[in-house]
Design a protein around this motif. Structure first.
Motif, PDB file in Angstrom:
ATOM      1  N   THR A  23       0.832  -1.203   0.000  1.00  0.00           N
ATOM      2  CA  THR A  23       0.000   0.000   0.000  1.00  0.00           C
ATOM      3  C   THR A  23       0.867   1.254   0.000  1.00  0.00           C
ATOM      4  OG1 THR A  23      -1.753  -1.174   1.161  1.00  0.00           O
ATOM      5  CG2 THR A  23      -1.835   1.229   1.229  1.00  0.00           C
ATOM      6  N   LEU A  24       1.901   1.271   0.820  1.00  0.00           N
ATOM      7  CA  LEU A  24       2.814   2.415   0.858  1.00  0.00           C
ATOM      8  C   LEU A  24       3.531   2.600  -0.479  1.00  0.00           C
ATOM      9  CD1 LEU A  24       4.341   1.861   4.417  1.00  0.00           C
ATOM     10  CD2 LEU A  24       2.923   3.809   3.708  1.00  0.00           C
ATOM     11  N   LEU A  25       3.984   1.475  -1.052  1.00  0.00           N
ATOM     12  CA  LEU A  25       4.727   1.551  -2.319  1.00  0.00           C
ATOM     13  C   LEU A  25       3.829   1.912  -3.496  1.00  0.00           C
ATOM     14  CD1 LEU A  25       7.193  -1.449  -1.925  1.00  0.00           C
ATOM     15  CD2 LEU A  25       7.672   0.997  -1.640  1.00  0.00           C
ATOM     16  N   ALA A  26       2.547   1.743  -3.357  1.00  0.00           N
ATOM     17  CA  ALA A  26       1.620   2.165  -4.415  1.00  0.00           C
ATOM     18  C   ALA A  26       1.630   3.687  -4.546  1.00  0.00           C
ATOM     19  CB  ALA A  26       0.205   1.670  -4.117  1.00  0.00           C
ATOM     20  N   HIS A  27       1.963   4.368  -3.461  1.00  0.00           N
ATOM     21  CA  HIS A  27       1.941   5.838  -3.449  1.00  0.00           C
ATOM     22  C   HIS A  27       3.280   6.468  -3.790  1.00  0.00           C
ATOM     23  CE1 HIS A  27      -2.139   6.080  -1.910  1.00  0.00           C
ATOM     24  NE2 HIS A  27      -1.834   5.021  -1.188  1.00  0.00           N
ATOM     25  N   GLU A  28       4.388   5.758  -3.464  1.00  0.00           N
ATOM     26  CA  GLU A  28       5.713   6.305  -3.782  1.00  0.00           C
ATOM     27  C   GLU A  28       6.791   5.243  -3.615  1.00  0.00           C
ATOM     28  OE1 GLU A  28       7.124   9.358  -0.968  1.00  0.00           O
ATOM     29  OE2 GLU A  28       5.642   8.597   0.455  1.00  0.00           O
ATOM     30  N   THR A  29       7.901   5.443  -4.301  1.00  0.00           N
ATOM     31  CA  THR A  29       9.073   4.582  -4.166  1.00  0.00           C
ATOM     32  C   THR A  29       9.758   4.935  -2.855  1.00  0.00           C
ATOM     33  OG1 THR A  29       9.309   4.468  -6.562  1.00  0.00           O
ATOM     34  CG2 THR A  29      11.259   3.946  -5.266  1.00  0.00           C
ATOM     35  N   LEU A  30      10.078   3.908  -2.052  1.00  0.00           N
ATOM     36  CA  LEU A  30      10.636   4.143  -0.718  1.00  0.00           C
ATOM     37  C   LEU A  30      11.848   3.259  -0.484  1.00  0.00           C
ATOM     38  CD1 LEU A  30       7.263   4.089   1.247  1.00  0.00           C
ATOM     39  CD2 LEU A  30       8.630   6.120   0.747  1.00  0.00           C
ATOM     40  N   CYS A  31      12.747   3.736   0.376  1.00  0.00           N
ATOM     41  CA  CYS A  31      13.888   2.917   0.784  1.00  0.00           C
ATOM     42  C   CYS A  31      13.541   2.210   2.097  1.00  0.00           C
ATOM     43  CB  CYS A  31      15.150   3.760   0.934  1.00  0.00           C
ATOM     44  SG  CYS A  31      15.164   4.854   2.355  1.00  0.00           S
ATOM     45  N   THR A  32      14.422   1.324   2.517  1.00  0.00           N
ATOM     46  CA  THR A  32      14.205   0.562   3.744  1.00  0.00           C
ATOM     47  C   THR A  32      14.017   1.478   4.944  1.00  0.00           C
ATOM     48  OG1 THR A  32      15.576  -1.208   2.838  1.00  0.00           O
ATOM     49  CG2 THR A  32      15.160  -1.276   5.191  1.00  0.00           C
ATOM     50  N   THR A  33      14.793   2.537   5.014  1.00  0.00           N
ATOM     51  CA  THR A  33      14.687   3.483   6.128  1.00  0.00           C
ATOM     52  C   THR A  33      13.284   4.082   6.203  1.00  0.00           C
ATOM     53  OG1 THR A  33      17.029   4.016   5.881  1.00  0.00           O
ATOM     54  CG2 THR A  33      15.702   5.563   7.165  1.00  0.00           C
ATOM     55  N   HIS A  34      12.745   4.468   5.053  1.00  0.00           N
ATOM     56  CA  HIS A  34      11.387   5.024   5.013  1.00  0.00           C
ATOM     57  C   HIS A  34      10.370   3.973   5.464  1.00  0.00           C
ATOM     58  CE1 HIS A  34      13.120   7.624   1.608  1.00  0.00           C
ATOM     59  NE2 HIS A  34      13.013   8.401   2.677  1.00  0.00           N
ATOM     60  N   LEU A  35      10.535   2.747   4.967  1.00  0.00           N
ATOM     61  CA  LEU A  35       9.583   1.690   5.298  1.00  0.00           C
ATOM     62  C   LEU A  35       9.620   1.332   6.779  1.00  0.00           C
ATOM     63  CD1 LEU A  35      10.051  -0.508   2.113  1.00  0.00           C
ATOM     64  CD2 LEU A  35       7.978   0.729   2.778  1.00  0.00           C
ATOM     65  N   VAL A  36      10.811   1.338   7.374  1.00  0.00           N
ATOM     66  CA  VAL A  36      10.920   1.095   8.815  1.00  0.00           C
ATOM     67  C   VAL A  36      10.175   2.190   9.572  1.00  0.00           C
ATOM     68  CG1 VAL A  36      12.539   1.108  10.767  1.00  0.00           C
ATOM     69  CG2 VAL A  36      13.043  -0.263   8.736  1.00  0.00           C
ATOM     70  N   ALA A  37      10.387   3.437   9.172  1.00  0.00           N
ATOM     71  CA  ALA A  37       9.727   4.564   9.846  1.00  0.00           C
ATOM     72  C   ALA A  37       8.204   4.504   9.682  1.00  0.00           C
ATOM     73  CB  ALA A  37      10.255   5.889   9.288  1.00  0.00           C
ATOM     74  N   GLU A  38       7.742   4.144   8.500  1.00  0.00           N
ATOM     75  CA  GLU A  38       6.303   4.120   8.221  1.00  0.00           C
ATOM     76  C   GLU A  38       5.581   2.947   8.883  1.00  0.00           C
ATOM     77  OE1 GLU A  38       4.213   6.176   6.582  1.00  0.00           O
ATOM     78  OE2 GLU A  38       5.787   7.632   6.123  1.00  0.00           O
ATOM     79  N   THR A  39       6.249   1.798   8.966  1.00  0.00           N
ATOM     80  CA  THR A  39       5.584   0.596   9.474  1.00  0.00           C
ATOM     81  C   THR A  39       5.872   0.304  10.939  1.00  0.00           C
ATOM     82  OG1 THR A  39       7.409  -0.855   8.823  1.00  0.00           O
ATOM     83  CG2 THR A  39       5.661  -0.481   7.188  1.00  0.00           C
ATOM     84  N   GLY A  40       7.002   0.824  11.439  1.00  0.00           N
ATOM     85  CA  GLY A  40       7.398   0.519  12.810  1.00  0.00           C
ATOM     86  C   GLY A  40       8.041  -0.855  12.952  1.00  0.00           C
ATOM     87  N   ALA A  41       8.265  -1.531  11.838  1.00  0.00           N
ATOM     88  CA  ALA A  41       8.882  -2.863  11.866  1.00  0.00           C
ATOM     89  C   ALA A  41      10.382  -2.739  12.098  1.00  0.00           C
ATOM     90  CB  ALA A  41       8.612  -3.582  10.547  1.00  0.00           C
ATOM     91  N   LYS A  42      10.966  -3.765  12.654  1.00  0.00           N
ATOM     92  CA  LYS A  42      12.422  -3.824  12.803  1.00  0.00           C
ATOM     93  C   LYS A  42      13.036  -3.997  11.419  1.00  0.00           C
ATOM     94  CE  LYS A  42      12.519  -4.017  17.357  1.00  0.00           C
ATOM     95  NZ  LYS A  42      12.806  -2.815  18.077  1.00  0.00           N
ATOM     96  N   GLN A  43      14.228  -3.467  11.232  1.00  0.00           N
ATOM     97  CA  GLN A  43      14.878  -3.496   9.927  1.00  0.00           C
ATOM     98  C   GLN A  43      15.072  -4.920   9.415  1.00  0.00           C
ATOM     99  OE1 GLN A  43      18.275  -4.291   8.809  1.00  0.00           O
ATOM    100  NE2 GLN A  43      17.715  -3.612   6.761  1.00  0.00           N
TER     101      GLN A  43
END
Length: 103
Positions: A23-43
């Motif tokens: 869902t996040l990637l449908a809106h924009e291209t993201l790096c791992t750092t962005h995805l960690v921040a957005e999801t709260g998941a561990k790297q």
């Protein structure tokens, strides 16, 4: 009718975190750092999920310096949507005709 490839993709997307990532990637291209921040998941957890999504052909990677960016492959999601649309059409026809198997 839905194929085994569609079933495999549905299993990949059935995980709540992976569905959130898609869902996040449908809106924009993201790096791992962005995805960690957005999801709260561990790297490390996120990296494992990204590996599953890459292997399933849902995302592509794009190196940018020391970062890896992920982008969604819309054609994969579209193919899954088309499979569900076809299934909905068949179900509608079944309801309209009252088709049922005798016991």
């Amino acid at each position: 009718m839905m194929t085994s490839v569609d079933t495999d993709l549905m299993r990949v997307l059935a995980d709540p975190l992976r569905l959130r990532i898609v869902t996040l990637l449908a809106h924009e291209t993201l790096c791992t750092t962005h995805l960690v921040a957005e999801t709260g998941a561990k790297q490390t957890n996120l990296s494992n999920h990204m590996k599953v999504l890459r292997e399933a052909g849902v995302v592509d990677t794009e190196p940018c310096g020391r970062f890896i960016y992920y982008k969604l492959k819309p054609e994969v999601i579209e193919a899954l949507a088309n499979s569900f649309a076809e299934l909905a059409t068949i179900a509608g026809q079944t309801v309209e005709t009252g088709r049922k198997r005798a016991c």
